[in-house]
Design a protein around this motif. Sequence first.
Motif, PDB file in Angstrom:
ATOM      1  N   GLN A  63      41.763  31.175  29.655  1.00 54.00           N
ATOM      2  CA  GLN A  63      42.806  30.935  29.898  1.00 54.00           C
ATOM      3  C   GLN A  63      43.490  30.333  28.647  1.00 54.00           C
ATOM      4  OE1 GLN A  63      40.712  27.205  32.338  1.00 54.00           O
ATOM      5  NE2 GLN A  63      42.623  27.834  33.105  1.00 54.00           N
ATOM      6  N   PRO A  90      45.881  34.704  30.293  1.00 54.88           N
ATOM      7  CA  PRO A  90      46.612  34.128  31.664  1.00 54.88           C
ATOM      8  C   PRO A  90      46.440  32.714  31.610  1.00 54.88           C
ATOM      9  CG  PRO A  90      44.311  34.866  31.943  1.00 54.88           C
ATOM     10  CD  PRO A  90      44.703  35.153  30.431  1.00 54.88           C
ATOM     11  N   ASP A  97      45.374  31.214  34.445  1.00 56.95           N
ATOM     12  CA  ASP A  97      44.501  30.845  35.327  1.00 56.95           C
ATOM     13  C   ASP A  97      43.008  31.630  34.899  1.00 56.95           C
ATOM     14  OD1 ASP A  97      43.805  33.458  37.353  1.00 56.95           O
ATOM     15  OD2 ASP A  97      45.805  33.665  36.548  1.00 56.95           O
ATOM     16  N   SER A 114      40.965  33.470  36.805  1.00 62.65           N
ATOM     17  CA  SER A 114      40.179  34.448  37.967  1.00 62.65           C
ATOM     18  C   SER A 114      39.577  35.411  37.283  1.00 62.65           C
ATOM     19  CB  SER A 114      41.453  34.631  38.979  1.00 62.65           C
ATOM     20  OG  SER A 114      42.433  35.477  38.384  1.00 62.65           O
ATOM     21  N   SER A 143      40.086  38.851  37.616  1.00 64.16           N
ATOM     22  CA  SER A 143      40.865  39.963  37.392  1.00 64.16           C
ATOM     23  C   SER A 143      42.193  39.524  36.391  1.00 64.16           C
ATOM     24  CB  SER A 143      41.118  40.667  38.627  1.00 64.16           C
ATOM     25  OG  SER A 143      42.202  39.720  39.410  1.00 64.16           O
ATOM     26  N   SER A 144      42.198  38.507  36.121  1.00 60.84           N
ATOM     27  CA  SER A 144      43.531  37.951  35.481  1.00 60.84           C
ATOM     28  C   SER A 144      43.701  38.386  33.973  1.00 60.84           C
ATOM     29  CB  SER A 144      43.726  36.314  35.751  1.00 60.84           C
ATOM     30  OG  SER A 144      42.323  35.715  34.800  1.00 60.84           O
ATOM     31  N   GLN A 145      42.394  38.842  33.247  1.00 57.58           N
ATOM     32  CA  GLN A 145      42.575  39.420  32.041  1.00 57.58           C
ATOM     33  C   GLN A 145      42.942  40.873  31.954  1.00 57.58           C
ATOM     34  OE1 GLN A 145      38.555  37.895  31.093  1.00 57.58           O
ATOM     35  NE2 GLN A 145      39.480  36.433  29.533  1.00 57.58           N
ATOM     36  N   SER A 161      45.417  43.000  32.916  1.00 58.07           N
ATOM     37  CA  SER A 161      46.688  43.233  32.316  1.00 58.07           C
ATOM     38  C   SER A 161      47.036  43.123  30.892  1.00 58.07           C
ATOM     39  CB  SER A 161      47.817  42.744  33.300  1.00 58.07           C
ATOM     40  OG  SER A 161      47.947  41.451  33.220  1.00 58.07           O
ATOM     41  N   TYR A 162      46.274  41.854  30.483  1.00 58.12           N
ATOM     42  CA  TYR A 162      46.606  41.784  29.328  1.00 58.12           C
ATOM     43  C   TYR A 162      45.605  42.618  28.124  1.00 58.12           C
ATOM     44  CZ  TYR A 162      48.498  37.490  30.547  1.00 58.12           C
ATOM     45  OH  TYR A 162      49.455  36.522  31.136  1.00 58.12           O
ATOM     46  N   ASN A 207      36.296  36.344  31.888  1.00 60.78           N
ATOM     47  CA  ASN A 207      35.833  35.341  32.990  1.00 60.78           C
ATOM     48  C   ASN A 207      35.073  36.092  34.055  1.00 60.78           C
ATOM     49  OD1 ASN A 207      37.821  33.587  32.802  1.00 60.78           O
ATOM     50  ND2 ASN A 207      39.459  34.778  32.938  1.00 60.78           N
TER      51      ASN A 207
END
Length: 357
Positions: free
Chosen positions: A63, A92, A94, A96, A98-100, A102-103, A120
């Motif tokens: 994050q 991201p 956060d 979480s 799955s947050s990485q 899209s990056y 993560n």
Amino acid sequence: MIKRPLVAVALTAALAVGAAACGGTTKNSSGSDNSGNAATSGKKADPNAPLKKGLKLAFLPKQVNNPYETIVDNAGIAGAKEFGGTAKEVGPSDASASSQISYLNTLIQQRQDAILIAANDPNAVCGPLKQAMSRKIAVVAYDSDAAKECRDVFINQASSEEIGRSEIKVMSDLVGGKGKIAILSATANATNQNTWIEFMKEELKKPEYSGIQLVKVAYGDDDDQKSFQQTQGLLQAYPDLKGIIAPTTVGIAAAARYIDSSKYKGKVAVSGLGTPNQMRKFVKDGTVKKFELWDPANLGYLASYAAAAIASGQITGAQGETFKAGKLGSRTIGKDGEVILGPPTVFDSSNIDNYHF
């Protein structure tokens, strides 16, 4: 920064993750080198190849608002300038699982020469990382590993076993070898946290720790407020708790802040992994007696040079390969593509003012 150098140790702990858990393909998914790292299959290293100029590196932390991750990534960005490359941090807010993703997809589209990730979740990021590798993008995991078939190397801050076991040794000393303790971790899927915790549990099986009882592992998701609330919840559930181990810089600071302003100050020991600057106040006022960490700037710096060495063809990630990491000198790749920065340092009132990061 840390005034005395960190010495690399050979002790490693690899978290085995099955290839079937991830989608996508490697550059040569049918083979494997003798290190067990499928990512290196079909590639040959040229140790005499010069580092390429103009390499583009991207750091993807757990994050972006995590002060520890900021130190790591900024040092890596500065390191890239030394070898004529450019680097940036994206990610991201956060932590979480799955947050990485899209990056990662964006970085692949941008055709970065190297992607450096503190995962993560070791499996959630596997698909896009394999896609990156299939497009000749170097993939370096740092701080928190991805599944080993989804990256070229992993830059480990210290031996996972050494970190886990030393955390128990420190806490045992703080609570006099007896009493109930809890662990305040980051996210439930964080590779590094879970590996350390497993070694903590193994260490607790030794006869000398028979008086210590681990009552709960709580998760603050590397969020300051949630970690603060989890600390409060632990003490409400276990009012006779003697200690909290928080192997996360966000968690240890939040736990110390809660204890510092509560009736438990002086009664409940707090330890774990934190930076000297964030923990200085709590050490000075006696809330925290001891905690550990390594030099996070050196972690990012080492990761940057490893990424450049891979992108330049000097190394593939195979066991036994070596590369030069600027001011940190020559480094050797161990089993499963792991490179260890060095052993953790214990901070207390006697030495904390010697460190500034």
